[in-house]
Structure formats: structure tokens, C-alpha cells
Design an enzyme around this catalytic site. Structure first.
Site, PDB file in Angstrom:
ATOM      1  N   GLY A  50       0.854  -1.179   0.000  1.00  0.00           N
ATOM      2  CA  GLY A  50       0.000   0.000   0.000  1.00  0.00           C
ATOM      3  C   GLY A  50       0.886   1.222   0.000  1.00  0.00           C
ATOM      4  CD  GLN A  55       3.766   5.878   2.602  1.00  0.00           C
ATOM      5  OE1 GLN A  55       2.829   5.303   2.079  1.00  0.00           O
ATOM      6  NE2 GLN A  55       4.756   5.224   3.202  1.00  0.00           N
ATOM      7  CB  CYS A 103       5.658   2.289   7.326  1.00  0.00           C
ATOM      8  SG  CYS A 103       5.147   3.801   6.500  1.00  0.00           S
ATOM      9  CG  LEU A 104       6.834   1.418   1.264  1.00  0.00           C
ATOM     10  CD1 LEU A 104       6.365   1.793  -0.127  1.00  0.00           C
ATOM     11  CD2 LEU A 104       7.784   0.234   1.213  1.00  0.00           C
ATOM     12  CG  HIS A 145      -0.254   1.522   7.362  1.00  0.00           C
ATOM     13  ND1 HIS A 145       0.688   1.051   8.254  1.00  0.00           N
ATOM     14  CD2 HIS A 145       0.419   2.309   6.478  1.00  0.00           C
ATOM     15  CE1 HIS A 145       1.876   1.552   7.922  1.00  0.00           C
ATOM     16  NE2 HIS A 145       1.748   2.310   6.849  1.00  0.00           N
ATOM     17  CD  GLU A 146      -0.889   2.725   2.853  1.00  0.00           C
ATOM     18  OE1 GLU A 146      -0.384   3.868   2.843  1.00  0.00           O
ATOM     19  OE2 GLU A 146      -0.219   1.686   2.979  1.00  0.00           O
ATOM     20  CG  HIS A 149       0.775   7.026   5.567  1.00  0.00           C
ATOM     21  ND1 HIS A 149       1.927   7.469   6.176  1.00  0.00           N
ATOM     22  CD2 HIS A 149       0.976   5.709   5.312  1.00  0.00           C
ATOM     23  CE1 HIS A 149       2.782   6.456   6.289  1.00  0.00           C
ATOM     24  NE2 HIS A 149       2.226   5.361   5.780  1.00  0.00           N
TER      25      HIS A 149
HETATM   26 ZN    ZN Z   1       3.052   3.480   5.750  1.00  0.00          ZN
END
Ligand code: ZN
Length: 159
Positions: A50, A55, A103-104, A145-146, A149
Site C-alpha cells: 500500500g 509518502q 512502512c516504506l 494504515h494508509e 498517513h
Molecule cells: Zn506506511
């Protein structure tokens, strides 16, 4: 049409800001098509499941949810990627489950996060049509999670 984008890392201001809604005139724009294609390419290159626009330094309410098994998440279920504009989680099950997240934007960190097991999410697709879907398990976790963000929240704040 798509390009790999730089990914914001923990501590960068953009990750703590509430992202703004996609406006009607932005739907179906070349800009949005390019953004979502590039987000998808960036997510795939980094073995993400995702990604959220902040991000990649774009403070807009756009996410991609794309569970699939890979080296970072070997047990993830396979699903068709879903691109969501202005996603809103409208219902959450009271039942929560703990599950591992990474997480990226937070390298080399994993943690157990409690999330609603089942959710309903409303969003606009790339054609600007309203969609409502119910998700459970890992895909529901990714959406939560997204969407975090988009509100400037990282999973490390939920450990
Ligand atoms: Zn993330």
C-alpha cells in the site's frame, strides 16, 4: 507514463500533515493519472502492499491498497490493487486484531498494531465514481494504515 518517486522518511514534515481532498476538477486529469501510476510503480519497486500520496511528497488524499505476497509480506493475500481518492472509513468492527505492520517511510521497523478487523470504506475511483466496499483482515489493515498517513499519523504512533 509512470516514474519511481522518492519516498519521504520518518521525521520529515510532510508525513505529519493532514492531506487535502482531491477536487472534482482533478479527477480524470493527466496529473492524477500520472501520480497514481507513479505511486503504484514506487510501491511495487519497494515491495509495498500500500502507499499514500504524502509518502511521495504529495499532500493529497490518494491511496493505493494492493495486498499481495512478496518478500516483505510473504503471507499477504492477493488482491487486485485499488486506487482510492478521498477514502473515508465509515464503519469499523468493534473487534480489533493485532497484526504486524511496516512502512516504506519507516525503514527496518516492524510492530504489532491493533486495527479493526472489518471496515467499510467509501471513496472515489479514478473516474470520479463513488464506491463503497467492505474489507476484512489484511486489506482492511492496509486501508487503516494508509488513511492514517492522510491524517499525518504513522503506525509507530499506534504501538
Ligand atoms: Zn506506511
Amino acid at each position: 507514463m509512470s516514474q519511481i518517486m522518492a519516498v519521504a522518511q520518518l521525521g520529515e514534515a510532510i508525513l505529519g500533515i493532514r492531506a487535502s481532498e482531491i477536487q472534482i476538477h482533478e479527477l480524470e486529469s493527466n496529473w492524477l493519472q500520472h501520480l497514481t501510476a507513479s505511486m503504484q510503480a514506487t510501491m511495487l519497486e519497494r515491495n509495498g502492499v500500500g502507499i499514500a500520496a504524502p509518502q511521495v511528497y504529495v499532500s493529497k488524499r490518494v491511496i493505493i491498497v494492493a495486498s499481495r505476497p512478496n518478500v516483505r509480506y510473504p503471507d499477504a493475500p492477493e488482491m487486485q490493487p485499488i486506487i482510492m481518492m478521498n477514502p473515508v472509513i465509515t464503519t469499523c468492527s468493534e473487534q480489533t486484531i493485532l497484526g504486524e505492520e511496516g512502512c516504506l517511510s519507516v525503514p527496518d521497523t516492524r510492530g504489532q498494531v491493533a486495527r479493526a478487523e472489518k471496515i467499510t470504506v467509501q471513496y472515489l475511483n479514478l473516474q470520479g465514481q463513488p464506491v463503497e466496499i467492505r474489507l476484512e483482515g489484511f486489506p482492511a489493515r492496509i486501508v487503516q494504515h494508509e488513511v492514517d498517513h492522510l491524517d499525518g499519523i504513522l503506525f509507530t504512533e499506534r504501538l
